[in-house]
Write a protein that holds these residues in place. Structure first.
Motif, PDB file in Angstrom:
ATOM      1  N   PHE A  24       1.096  -0.982  -0.189  1.00 41.79           N
ATOM      2  CA  PHE A  24       0.054  -0.142  -0.043  1.00 41.79           C
ATOM      3  C   PHE A  24       1.315   1.542   0.003  1.00 41.79           C
ATOM      4  N   ASP A  25       2.185   1.521   0.149  1.00 42.69           N
ATOM      5  CA  ASP A  25       3.043   1.787   0.182  1.00 42.69           C
ATOM      6  C   ASP A  25       3.655   2.327  -1.740  1.00 42.69           C
ATOM      7  N   GLN A  85       2.443  -0.978   5.652  1.00 46.10           N
ATOM      8  CA  GLN A  85       3.016   0.107   4.582  1.00 46.10           C
ATOM      9  C   GLN A  85       1.860   0.872   4.158  1.00 46.10           C
ATOM     10  N   GLY A  86       0.570   0.832   4.406  1.00 45.46           N
ATOM     11  CA  GLY A  86      -0.257   2.456   4.531  1.00 45.46           C
ATOM     12  C   GLY A  86      -0.661   3.178   5.157  1.00 45.46           C
ATOM     13  N   ASN A 105      -4.051  -2.809  -4.323  1.00 47.90           N
ATOM     14  CA  ASN A 105      -3.018  -2.217  -2.411  1.00 47.90           C
ATOM     15  C   ASN A 105      -3.794  -0.949  -3.023  1.00 47.90           C
ATOM     16  N   TYR A 122      -6.520   2.388  -1.220  1.00 39.60           N
ATOM     17  CA  TYR A 122      -7.681   1.994  -0.319  1.00 39.60           C
ATOM     18  C   TYR A 122      -8.828   2.812  -1.312  1.00 39.60           C
TER      19      TYR A 122
END
Length: 787
Positions: free
Chosen positions: A371-372, A422-423, A433, A435
């Motif tokens: 998620f990054d 990660q996010g 990945n 939101y």
């Protein structure tokens, strides 16, 4: 996440055009055999196939929809359990993929989501034509007949009638294989219109490599109007050298001449139309072209390695046989016997649909995109999962998976922890990945808490706890892609969500939050976090602040404490998400004992009985809605109010009327296995109104015998459920024995199942109003405990 036209959330209205759910015609279709639906392909393939395995009882056409306006939208194509690749036909350009009533097939794409309510995915699109190559869609879409269409787990076949091409699909976890059989006397073409997806393609690239490969990527928007994008990389490898090939670059509405000399094409903006083709000269005999397609969300090297590892050197029949074997193994975890053929098909089809998502996102080498937006490596021996339909699946699909797929659920819980690490936050409905912030509450907190309380501990609970605590107590920071719990600043001050500050679903927002708080309370107790448990216990009761003691309904309330005037509990959407006050009066799943007492047991039972007093199923404001998740727990709430025989009656009715073995055999959107798993659990004789309580309410099974094969880390090996003869015609429980001892309670614990053992039902044709009806027989509620 089925959405009626009258009460869609804003993001839905702008994207869907929406489907209006049927309110008639279901009762007469109930439990009828599938007729002229394209015979399910039962022919085995290779030595690994099991001719009499449970995969033979699955009908992938169930849930694909019967007529215009239906919201059924599952895909019938080839997929492995929880597979990254979902290789399936598309009967529309932008939308949900496949609808049984649509009469043309556009082509076949590698990615789908199982029964969600918004246009989604459909990347890496391929199809076949004959004769001169044309890139116009009108020339490659084809009519088809259900009489010349087949599907089975891991396999799909259809004849494209326009140019008499037979198409067959199969899949591994991360690859798909298509076999096109072309007629004699015509040039054979495989087209890859890579800009074609089911959503909004923002970029793409395709290259012809050597004499038998294509590669590239597709960038697509997340579903439900979310503007975040993701990329999927692909490699397509043909089984023989291409005669001629090329690319095109233009716009969809105008003819685009392919260029044989052009080896690459790039789409740099939405609305462009690029692709590639491969062509073989006409032959005096039928010719077959097979293409293997590897995909990856990481990079091109990942797609190539997935293809090499899972499919290289394997024939179509070998991969098809492996897929069938994998499905037989996955479905055999539950054995049902003695029931009708129809119920057996409905059961295994529901179980099949329960095992499609969340999807594996990590490559075969363990790499995945976080998620990054950084490439990470999952721990050896584990998988990274995505596409969690949280608001839907926390209710029954994930509790079912926790029982029958514990190792996968541990990896799913770890995937949630990694999302936070990660996010920066835990989403409600993460796609790939991205939101998406779709729906309400903190459903993944319920899922992770339930997993840990079930005894599944092989994941980073410390990181998960930090993320869940943050989401449950703090508003999300501004300028981030994640949203957090809606109205958190008001929850922290007023202890409810005021309707004049948060108009969208103000009542149901706090109700959904409260089930997460209750789950975190139980988790905190288990972790020895005494102070945190007290905080979450108090928050778990916040839902009471929107219960009006005058009219005994949950009702919208303003920030000054006043109740919103002119409240009509039958009206959809006024303070409630995808439902009415009548639907949400039953939504206090963690604290049903308080709700029964607050409403009064007699009134509670009168209203709940009236709730099921409809002539035919439909989306009504004042009646049970079998098409959506808002009150899936309601049939089991008689177990809390002293009338468990009514649960037995209405569960049987819902199953009979809403789960036939036909294309409209799932009510509404399946939402990634939620509606299917409700049927699977109900047919076995249990359901959990509040999964984190570990209490499972009992109802009458429809099979004489069910055997659940348990896996590590559970103590037991098998849990067996048995009934007296003829359970289909004897819906009422007369008595229960658990491991040989009489069992008066109308519920059992998750540990009763996971430890292994035997549950026996004596059933009858008339209600036994003494069994399970005493106050001490009811399932537990959070307010009966002390923090």
């Amino acid at each position: 996440m089925s959405v009626p036209e009258e009460s869609c959330m804003p993001v839905h209205c702008s994207v869907l055009g929406l489907f209006r759910v049927r309110s008639i015609g279901i009762l007469t279709l109930a439990l009828t055999p599938l007729i002229a639906v394209g015979t399910v392909a039962y022919a085995s393939a290779g030595n690994d196939a099991q001719a009499d395995g449970p995969a033979q009882k699955v009908n992938p056409f169930v849930g694909t929809g019967k007529g215009p306006g239906d919201s059924e939208n599952l895909f019938p194509g080839a997929v492995m359990p929880f597979g990254m690749a979902q290789f399936s036909p598309d009967t529309e350009d932008h939308g949900l993929g496949y609808h049984y009533y649509q009469d043309t097939i556009k082509g076949f794409s590698m990615t789908h989501m199982s029964g969600v309510g918004c246009s989604n995915e459909g990347e890496v699109f391929v199809t076949a034509t004959t004769g001169p190559v044309s890139t116009q869609e009108a020339n490659f879409e084809s009519p088809y007949s259900h009489d010349q269409e087949k599907a089975a787990p891991g396999y799909y076949q259809v004849r494209l009638l326009r140019q008499d091409v037979n198409a067959e699909l199969t899949a591994t976890d991360r690859t798909g294989m298509v076999r096109f059989t072309f007629p004699a006397g015509k040039a054979a073409n495989v087209l890859v219109p890579i800009s074609h997806t089911l959503n909004h393609t923002t970029g793409a690239e395709i290259r012809v490599v050597g004499d038998r490969e294509m590669e590239g990527f597709v960038e697509n928007e997340a579903f439900c109007g979310v503007k975040q994008t993701y990329k999927i990389y692909f490699v397509i490898r043909f089984d023989r050298s291409v005669g001629s090939s090329g690319t095109w670059n233009g716009v969809p509405d105008h003819a685009v001449a392919p260029e044989e000399s052009g080896r690459s094409a790039t789409q740099t903006a939405p609305g462009r139309w690029i692709g590639a083709y491969a062509s073989w000269p006409a032959s005096n005999q039928q010719q077959t072209v097979t293409a293997q397609i590897g995909i990856s969300y990481v990079d091109l090297a990942g797609a190539r390695n997935n293809l090499k590892t899972e499919a290289e050197g394997k024939s179509f029949e070998q991969i098809r046989a492996s897929a069938e074997s994998a499905w037989n193994k996955a479905l055999s975890v539950i054995e049902v016997s003695g029931g009708s053929e129809t119920n057996t098909r409905v059961f295994y089809t529901g179980l099949y649909h329960s095992l499609l998502m969340p999807s594996v996102l990590s490559d075969v080498d363990g790499r995945y995109i976080g998620f990054d937006n950084v490439i990470h490596q999952v721990k050896a021996g584990h998988l990274l999962y995505g596409n969690f339909s949280g608001w839907d699946i926390y209710r029954s699909q994930m509790p079912l998976l926790a029982l029958i797929e514990p190792k996968r659920v541990e990896d799913m819980a770890e995937s949630v922890a990694l999302m936070y690490r990660q996010g920066g936050w835990i989403d409600r409905w993460p796609q790939i990945n991205a939101y998406t912030n779709i729906m309400a509450g903190s459903p993944l907190s319920v899922i992770v808490s339930t997993a840990w309380l079930d005894g599944l501990h092989d994941f980073d609970i410390d990181t998960a706890w930090k993320g869940m605590w943050l989401d449950a107590t703090q508003p999300a920071p501004e300028g981030k892609p994640y949203q957090g719990q809606i109205g958190m600043q008001w929850i922290n001050t007023l202890h409810y969500v005021p309707n004049d500050k948060v108009e969208y679903g103000s009542v149901s927002q706090i109700q959904e939050d409260a089930i997460a708080y209750a789950s975190l309370y139980r988790l905190a107790k288990a972790l020895g976090k005494t102070d945190d448990a007290k905080t979450m216990y108090d928050r778990a009761l916040y839902y009471r602040n929107v219960f009006n003691p005058e009219n005994l309904y949950f009702q919208p309330r303003n920030a000054d404490g006043s109740w919103v005037p002119n409240f009509d509990p039958v009206q959809n959407g006024k303070g409630f998400i995808e439902g009415s006050g009548w639907h949400y009066q039953w939504f206090a799943p963690a604290d049903m004992a308080w709700l029964v007492k607050a409403m009064g047991q007699d009134l509670f039972n009168q209203r709940l009985t009236a709730f099921f007093d409809y002539k035919t199923p439909g989306w009504y404001g004042q009646y049970y809605n079998p098409y959506n998740e808002t009150d899936l727990q309601a049939p089991f709430e008689f177990n809390f109010s002293g009338q468990p025989w009514e649960t037995q009656r209405v569960v049987r009715r819902v199953l009979k009327e809403n789960y036939p073995d036909t294309p409209d055999g799932i009510p509404g959107n399946d939402d990634c296995g939620e509606m299917s798993s409700w049927a699977v659990m109900s047919m076995m004789g249990f359901y959990s109104v509040d999964p984190a309580s570990l209490a499972y309410e009992l109802t009458s099974p429809v099979f004489p015998k069910v055997v659940i094969h348990l896996q590590a880390p559970y103590k037991g090996k098998i849990f067996t459920i048995e009934t007296s003869p003829n359970p289909e015609s004897t819906p009422y429980i007369q008595g229960v024995r658990l491991n040989g001892a009489a069992h008066a309670k109308n519920w059992i614990t998750f540990q009763n199942m996971s430890d292994g053992g035997r549950l026996q039902f004596v059933l009858g044709t008339e209600p036994d109003k003494s069994w399970g009806a005493a106050p001490q027989d009811a399932p537990p509620s959070v307010s009966e405990e002390q923090p």
